[in-house]
Design a protein around this motif. Structure first.
Motif, PDB file in Angstrom:
ATOM      1  N   ARG A   1      11.923   2.542  -9.524  1.00 43.82           N
ATOM      2  CA  ARG A   1      12.492   3.706  -8.844  1.00 43.82           C
ATOM      3  C   ARG A   1      11.379   4.609  -8.358  1.00 43.82           C
ATOM      4  O   ARG A   1      10.555   5.070  -9.155  1.00 43.82           O
ATOM      5  CB  ARG A   1      13.407   4.488  -9.785  1.00 43.82           C
ATOM      6  N   LEU A   2      11.356   4.833  -7.064  1.00 37.46           N
ATOM      7  CA  LEU A   2      10.380   5.732  -6.469  1.00 37.46           C
ATOM      8  C   LEU A   2      11.014   7.101  -6.250  1.00 37.46           C
ATOM      9  O   LEU A   2      12.213   7.204  -5.969  1.00 37.46           O
ATOM     10  CB  LEU A   2       9.883   5.189  -5.139  1.00 37.46           C
TER      11      LEU A   2
ATOM     12  N   GLN B   1       1.835   2.416  -4.332  1.00 38.29           N
ATOM     13  CA  GLN B   1       1.754   0.956  -4.304  1.00 38.29           C
ATOM     14  C   GLN B   1       2.843   0.336  -5.169  1.00 38.29           C
ATOM     15  O   GLN B   1       3.034   0.724  -6.326  1.00 38.29           O
ATOM     16  CB  GLN B   1       0.383   0.494  -4.815  1.00 38.29           C
ATOM     17  N   VAL B   2       3.532  -0.637  -4.591  1.00 39.22           N
ATOM     18  CA  VAL B   2       4.493  -1.454  -5.340  1.00 39.22           C
ATOM     19  C   VAL B   2       4.025  -2.902  -5.243  1.00 39.22           C
ATOM     20  O   VAL B   2       3.833  -3.427  -4.143  1.00 39.22           O
ATOM     21  CB  VAL B   2       5.917  -1.322  -4.764  1.00 39.22           C
ATOM     22  N   THR B   3       3.818  -3.525  -6.392  1.00 39.43           N
ATOM     23  CA  THR B   3       3.385  -4.915  -6.439  1.00 39.43           C
ATOM     24  C   THR B   3       4.384  -5.716  -7.254  1.00 39.43           C
ATOM     25  O   THR B   3       4.671  -5.368  -8.399  1.00 39.43           O
ATOM     26  CB  THR B   3       1.989  -5.044  -7.062  1.00 39.43           C
TER      27      THR B   3
ATOM     28  N   ALA C   1       4.054  -3.867  -1.207  1.00 33.90           N
ATOM     29  CA  ALA C   1       3.583  -3.026  -0.100  1.00 33.90           C
ATOM     30  C   ALA C   1       3.248  -1.645  -0.637  1.00 33.90           C
ATOM     31  O   ALA C   1       3.555  -1.322  -1.791  1.00 33.90           O
ATOM     32  CB  ALA C   1       4.655  -2.903   0.977  1.00 33.90           C
ATOM     33  N   VAL C   2       2.632  -0.849   0.213  1.00 34.15           N
ATOM     34  CA  VAL C   2       2.517   0.581  -0.050  1.00 34.15           C
ATOM     35  C   VAL C   2       3.754   1.238   0.548  1.00 34.15           C
ATOM     36  O   VAL C   2       4.071   1.018   1.718  1.00 34.15           O
ATOM     37  CB  VAL C   2       1.243   1.177   0.562  1.00 34.15           C
TER      38      VAL C   2
ATOM     39  N   GLY D   1       6.044   6.767  -8.804  1.00 35.10           N
ATOM     40  CA  GLY D   1       6.923   5.743  -9.344  1.00 35.10           C
ATOM     41  C   GLY D   1       6.548   4.315  -9.033  1.00 35.10           C
ATOM     42  O   GLY D   1       7.211   3.392  -9.495  1.00 35.10           O
ATOM     43  N   GLY D   2       5.502   4.112  -8.243  1.00 36.28           N
ATOM     44  CA  GLY D   2       5.099   2.748  -7.944  1.00 36.28           C
ATOM     45  C   GLY D   2       4.492   2.063  -9.155  1.00 36.28           C
ATOM     46  O   GLY D   2       4.282   2.674 -10.197  1.00 36.28           O
TER      47      GLY D   2
END
Length: 120
Positions: A18-19, A115-117, A90-91, A7-8
């Protein structure tokens, strides 16, 4: 036993993601589940946790913006992230306190990270 996170991605500031993290394998029961995150060059920090009964705990930096939930039938934990900020980049790692079936061994398991950027 393994945890698989998904979901990242890349999102603009103010957006949402949403992860999900699903536990699979020979599982007897799952106690607490949670999420951590690690930004480049920084230590891994707690985002929040959820008990098997649904009680939650959050880091101050995400309170009011992030929500953790779980589906005990699917052995899955979710992280709904709203009003995202560039500093949320962040990861993200999921974790679960799992008791294995047959052996009844209990230990913490970690997902592989997603990973979320957040762009400004």
């Amino acid at each position: 036993v393994q945890l698989q996170a998904s979901g990242g991605g890349l999102v603009q500031a103010g957006g949402s993601l949403r992860l999900s993290c699903a536990a699979s394998g020979r599982i007897f029961s799952i106690n607490d589940m949670g999420w951590y995150r690690q930004a480049p060059g920084k230590q891994r920090d707690l985002v929040g946790t959820i008990t098997s009964g649904g009680s939650t705990n959050y880091a101050d930096s995400v309170k009011g913006r992030f929500t953790i939930s779980r589906d005990n039938v699917k052995n899955t934990v979710y992280l709904q992230m709203n009003s995202l900020k560039p500093e949320d980049t962040a990861v993200y790692y999921c974790t679960a306190d799992i008791i294995r079936s047959i052996s009844r061994l209990r230990r913490d398991y970690w997902g592989q990270g997603t990973q979320v950027t957040v762009s400004s």
